[in-house]
Design a protein around this motif. Structure first.
Motif, PDB file in Angstrom:
ATOM      1  N   SER A 126       0.852  -1.191   0.000  1.00 45.26           N
ATOM      2  CA  SER A 126       0.000   0.000   0.000  1.00 45.26           C
ATOM      3  C   SER A 126       0.887   1.240   0.000  1.00 45.26           C
ATOM      4  N   PRO A 127       0.383   2.364  -0.487  1.00 43.20           N
ATOM      5  CA  PRO A 127       1.187   3.584  -0.550  1.00 43.20           C
ATOM      6  C   PRO A 127       1.647   4.037   0.838  1.00 43.20           C
ATOM      7  N   ALA A 128       2.907   4.401   0.940  1.00 46.16           N
ATOM      8  CA  ALA A 128       3.510   4.914   2.173  1.00 46.16           C
ATOM      9  C   ALA A 128       4.801   5.628   1.786  1.00 46.16           C
ATOM     10  N   PRO A 129       5.277   6.534   2.648  1.00 42.83           N
ATOM     11  CA  PRO A 129       6.544   7.197   2.334  1.00 42.83           C
ATOM     12  C   PRO A 129       7.670   6.171   2.178  1.00 42.83           C
ATOM     13  N   GLY A 130       8.503   6.373   1.171  1.00 41.82           N
ATOM     14  CA  GLY A 130       9.612   5.462   0.912  1.00 41.82           C
ATOM     15  C   GLY A 130       9.257   4.338  -0.044  1.00 41.82           C
ATOM     16  N   MET A 131       7.990   4.195  -0.389  1.00 39.42           N
ATOM     17  CA  MET A 131       7.586   3.187  -1.373  1.00 39.42           C
ATOM     18  C   MET A 131       7.734   3.785  -2.774  1.00 39.42           C
ATOM     19  N   VAL A 132       7.628   2.946  -3.788  1.00 37.91           N
ATOM     20  CA  VAL A 132       7.842   3.383  -5.165  1.00 37.91           C
ATOM     21  C   VAL A 132       6.591   3.104  -5.990  1.00 37.91           C
ATOM     22  N   ALA A 133       6.170   4.089  -6.766  1.00 38.77           N
ATOM     23  CA  ALA A 133       5.091   3.911  -7.735  1.00 38.77           C
ATOM     24  C   ALA A 133       5.758   3.574  -9.064  1.00 38.77           C
TER      25      ALA A 133
END
Length: 183
Positions: A126-133
């Motif tokens: 799930s989207p969170a800071p430090g993740m990549v789209a």
């Protein structure tokens, strides 16, 4: 003998007509056809005008880039500024979004991650800071949630070969966790 002299003179005259020929590229103009052939006599002038237009467009794009650096993007909870934080990092390929994301997250270039599609090998999350789209063709690092599917993103090669921190929608992207171990 007289015929040979006349034919030699004609040959000299005919070959001298092409002596001022200039090399040029033939480009098909839309208004040229069989009934109205083009002579391309003003090709040098047209190519100089084209070069001037390209130079002025380059200057205009540079001015637009400086304006974009100071613009605000309206978001659900107020305005968020867009910042240009750099260009192509040293050592990164011409298409550098994957390379810039690897530098941001891992502090080094990971050659396998230069290709944006390779980021899709990481597990979904799930989207969170430090993740990549990620999607085939582009990746960016999620920095801060703004609202809905809009995130502040560290976006390498985000247009004009620049790296920006700006608001991006996650529509069309898969969010992956690059810190998870691949099995």
């Amino acid at each position: 003998m007289f015929k040979q002299v006349i034919s030699a003179c004609c040959l000299v005259v005919i070959t001298s007509l092409n002596s001022d020929a200039r090399p040029y590229r033939i480009q098909h103009a839309s208004e040229c056809n069989v009934t109205m052939p083009c002579d391309f006599s003003n090709f040098a002038q047209i190519s100089n005008q084209r070069r001037e237009v390209q130079d002025s467009l380059r200057i205009h794009r540079t001015k637009q880039l400086s304006v974009v650096a100071n613009t605000n993007i309206a978001t659900p909870d107020g305005s968020v500024s867009t910042r240009i934080v750099g260009g192509r990092p040293a050592g990164c390929p011409f298409s550098f979004c994957g390379c810039a994301a690897a530098l941001r997250l891992f502090g080094r270039i990971v050659p396998e991650l230069n290709l944006a599609a390779n980021w899709l090998r990481f597990p979904r999350t799930s989207p969170a800071p430090g993740m990549v789209a990620a999607r085939r063709g582009h990746v960016f690092v999620l920095e801060q949630h703004i609202g809905g599917d809009v995130w502040m993103a560290y976006d390498g090669n985000s247009g004009g070969h620049t790296t920006r921190v700006h608001a991006r929608s996650l529509r069309g992207y898969t969010v992956v966790n690059p810190r998870a171990t691949l099995t």
